[in-house]
Design a protein around this motif. Structure first.
Motif, mmCIF file in Angstrom:
data_model
loop_
_atom_site.group_PDB
_atom_site.id
_atom_site.type_symbol
_atom_site.label_atom_id
_atom_site.label_comp_id
_atom_site.label_asym_id
_atom_site.label_seq_id
_atom_site.Cartn_x
_atom_site.Cartn_y
_atom_site.Cartn_z
ATOM 1 N N LYS A 139 55.664 -16.121 34.570
ATOM 2 C CA LYS A 139 55.771 -14.696 34.268
ATOM 3 C C LYS A 139 55.584 -13.851 35.527
ATOM 4 O O LYS A 139 56.141 -12.768 35.651
ATOM 5 N N ALA A 140 54.799 -14.364 36.475
ATOM 6 C CA ALA A 140 54.661 -13.662 37.752
ATOM 7 C C ALA A 140 56.010 -13.624 38.470
ATOM 8 O O ALA A 140 56.360 -12.608 39.097
ATOM 9 N N ALA A 141 56.788 -14.712 38.367
ATOM 10 C CA ALA A 141 58.121 -14.731 38.980
ATOM 11 C C ALA A 141 59.038 -13.726 38.284
ATOM 12 O O ALA A 141 59.838 -13.036 38.937
ATOM 13 N N GLU A 142 58.930 -13.620 36.932
ATOM 14 C CA GLU A 142 59.721 -12.626 36.205
ATOM 15 C C GLU A 142 59.292 -11.213 36.612
ATOM 16 O O GLU A 142 60.123 -10.307 36.724
ATOM 17 N N LEU A 143 57.991 -11.025 36.811
ATOM 18 C CA LEU A 143 57.484 -9.725 37.246
ATOM 19 C C LEU A 143 58.069 -9.364 38.610
ATOM 20 O O LEU A 143 58.395 -8.197 38.872
ATOM 21 N N LYS A 144 58.202 -10.349 39.488
ATOM 22 C CA LYS A 144 58.809 -10.102 40.802
ATOM 23 C C LYS A 144 60.232 -9.573 40.641
ATOM 24 O O LYS A 144 60.640 -8.622 41.342
ATOM 25 N N ASP A 145 60.998 -10.132 39.696
ATOM 26 C CA ASP A 145 62.370 -9.669 39.460
ATOM 27 C C ASP A 145 62.381 -8.228 38.943
ATOM 28 O O ASP A 145 63.239 -7.428 39.337
ATOM 29 N N ILE A 146 61.420 -7.907 38.051
ATOM 30 C CA ILE A 146 61.346 -6.540 37.519
ATOM 31 C C ILE A 146 61.021 -5.555 38.633
ATOM 32 O O ILE A 146 61.627 -4.478 38.738
ATOM 33 N N VAL A 147 60.063 -5.915 39.484
ATOM 34 C CA VAL A 147 59.676 -5.049 40.601
ATOM 35 C C VAL A 147 60.870 -4.795 41.515
ATOM 36 O O VAL A 147 61.129 -3.663 41.937
ATOM 37 N N ALA A 148 61.635 -5.848 41.802
ATOM 38 C CA ALA A 148 62.809 -5.698 42.668
ATOM 39 C C ALA A 148 63.887 -4.845 41.993
ATOM 40 O O ALA A 148 64.548 -4.030 42.645
ATOM 41 N N ALA A 149 64.049 -5.009 40.670
ATOM 42 C CA ALA A 149 65.103 -4.287 39.951
ATOM 43 C C ALA A 149 64.846 -2.782 39.904
ATOM 44 O O ALA A 149 65.778 -1.987 40.044
ATOM 45 N N VAL A 150 63.599 -2.386 39.704
ATOM 46 C CA VAL A 150 63.301 -0.950 39.567
ATOM 47 C C VAL A 150 62.929 -0.307 40.899
ATOM 48 O O VAL A 150 62.773 0.909 40.982
ATOM 49 N N GLY A 151 62.751 -1.127 41.937
ATOM 50 C CA GLY A 151 62.423 -0.571 43.247
ATOM 51 C C GLY A 151 60.984 -0.128 43.394
ATOM 52 O O GLY A 151 60.703 0.853 44.091
ATOM 53 N N ALA A 152 60.064 -0.848 42.769
ATOM 54 C CA ALA A 152 58.639 -0.472 42.854
ATOM 55 C C ALA A 152 58.027 -0.989 44.155
ATOM 56 O O ALA A 152 58.523 -1.951 44.747
ATOM 57 N N ASP A 153 56.971 -0.313 44.594
ATOM 58 C CA ASP A 153 56.269 -0.785 45.787
ATOM 59 C C ASP A 153 54.821 -1.150 45.499
ATOM 60 O O ASP A 153 54.075 -1.496 46.416
#
Length: 501
Positions: A139-153
């Motif tokens: 789920k941490a790997a999925e979270l990484k994809d979400i962070v990249a998709a929305v452009g979060a820092d």
């Protein structure tokens, strides 16, 4: 049905709670279930007075959508602060989804108050947080994809992370990871105004930082030294002495000791003021409650104090004392205190213990609850738990459901079932304020001694003291003085004793 399909049905990987959106869309997504009021209902009222402190706080505002990369050197003078884009993440066990969603909404409000834009939020259902990465590794790997998709820092976890969890999650998602405690400490550091408040916040920050210091490379490593045969690393490995991380820890401990001395030094002045009020037998009323429940607005409505009011979490950190009077002329003080929140960091409870003592020393506690909040019962319990932690027990309590103008009749019935003797009030419309004043007057302790005295006209100071600190039942002007029938303190009763009739 395949095993993978069963697993997907059994454990809904990560449930999307907040959708990718622009700032402040949580209100539209969740309706009334929010930690901050809607902008249309959060307007101040005429009882709030001049909000000069609020203007000062809003003098520097963050501007979204501005790049931090400089295209031209002339931009240096005009560059604005960029809003931090964040994704929220939480973990909850089976059957606690509603509570977890409420907690994540509150975290979104905390993040906004701290100056961030909430882009997305995710919840994972699992029995316990992963000891390594908080959420599971997959789920941490999925979270990484979400962070990249929305452009979060930044990723904010809805709990207090262990140092190892934060580092491991950062290594996976590749952006900064902080926890709920860090956000609360950041808000406190922004809003602290008095010297004592700033010292308390800095102490809490250092207590939180100390076990989380992290070293990089040889400059931070511990010195090895020793003989190879004795378990050391041998020649070429002996360090120069104290390493940088050890030096930082020593400096932090020295600074913490100094702050604790400063906070202790503030205590005598506060205790002297408190003792003076007790000597003059002026009763005190403390306004306590959950953050953003409307405590400062209620204080303004009761006293026209002009205390800073803002639709934000932890807008008030410094205790404010104001004078008020009952309808029969008795003087008492009203104290506005720092708000509470679920999972309040223990560092802050300890650092603000001196401020919270104002609640413990009060004669009456006015417990303010946000009547429009989706879970007022948890607010009530959280505040009572924290007050118990700081030793506030046995003080008479008046429960007030504030923001009554946002509460329907059906919701009022539910709230009355929660606390049968509670009052409903609205700082904005003035509903219930007069009834609350009467309830406070009834709950205040009565002066101990009932006395009838003929006070000579040259002792007008005693008559003034009766008006100021006693409860005047009747007065009559006679030829030789003023005949007063009143209830007064033992100290004032002793001064009036020579004139008793």
């Amino acid at each position: 049905m395949t095993q993978s399909t069963k697993n997907d049905e059994h454990d809904d990987a990560i449930e999307r709670v907040l959708k990718a959106a622009e700032p402040r869309t949580q209100a539209r997504i969740f309706g009334a279930a929010q930690a901050l009021q809607d902008a249309t209902t959060a307007a101040g009222s005429r009882t709030d007075g001049d909000q000069w402190d609020l203007e000062e706080r809003h003098a520097l505002r963050r501007v979204p959508g501005l790049s931090t990369e400089l295209e031209d050197v002339t931009e240096v003078e005009y560059r604005q602060l960029r809003l931090e884009n964040v994704v929220l993440v939480g973990v909850y066990p089976q059957g606690a989804q509603d509570e977890a969603e409420n907690s994540l909404r509150e975290l979104a409000a905390l993040a906004e108050t701290a100056g961030a834009v909430v882009l997305d939020g995710v919840l994972q259902r699992r029995p316990h947080p992963d000891p390594a990465t908080y959420v599971g590794r997959g789920k941490a790997a999925e979270l990484k994809d979400i962070v990249a998709a929305v452009g979060a820092d930044t990723v904010i976890a809805d709990t207090e992370l262990a140092p190892s969890q934060r580092r491991a999650l950062e290594d996976v998602v590749k952006v900064k990871v902080i926890d709920r405690t860090t956000v609360i400490l950041d808000i406190f550091s922004q809003h602290a105004k008095s010297r004592e408040g700033k010292a308390q916040v800095e102490l809490a920050q250092l207590e939180y930082l100390l076990p989380r210091l992290r070293g990089w490379g040889d400059s931070m490593s511990r010195q090895a030294g020793g003989q190879v045969g004795a378990g050391g690393a041998g020649m070429g490995s002996r360090g120069p002495g104290e390493t940088k991380i050890e030096l930082d820890r020593r400096r932090i401990r020295t600074r913490m000791a100094m702050l604790r001395r400063q906070i202790r030094d503030f205590a005598p002045a506060r205790e002297a003021k408190r003792a003076e009020r007790k000597r003059n037998t002026i009763p005190s009323v403390a306004i306590a409650g959950y953050t953003n429940a409307g405590k400062s607005s209620l204080l303004n409505a009761l006293t026209s104090a002009g205390v800073l009011v803002e639709n934000a979490l932890f807008a008030t950190l410094d205790a404010t004392v104001r004078r008020s009077e009952t309808t029969d002329g008795r003087v008492y003080t009203l104290t506005d205190t720092v708000g509470f929140v679920r999972n309040l960091p223990h560092q802050l409870v300890e650092a603000f213990r001196s401020t919270l003592e104002e609640v413990g020393d009060a004669d009456v506690v006015v417990h303010v609850v946000d009547g429009s909040h989706p879970d007022p019962a948890s607010q009530l319990q959280t505040v009572r738990d924290v007050m118990g932690d700081v030793g506030v027990r046995g003080v008479p309590e008046i429960v007030v459901f504030n923001k009554a103008d946002l509460v329907s009749d059906d919701e009022r019935l539910v709230l009355r079932g929660l606390v049968p003797g509670a009052h409903f009030a609205s700082s904005r419309t003035g509903e219930g304020i007069d009834e609350l004043r009467e309830a406070i007057a009834e709950a205040l302790p009565q002066p101990a001694v009932e006395i009838t005295a003929l006070v000579p006209y040259d002792r007008g100071d005693l008559v003034a003291a009766v008006h100021e600190t006693g409860m005047l039942l009747s007065s009559e002007h006679r030829e030789t003085g003023t005949l007063v029938h009143a209830r007064v303190s033992e100290r004032l009763g002793a001064e009036l004793a020579p004139f008793v009739v």
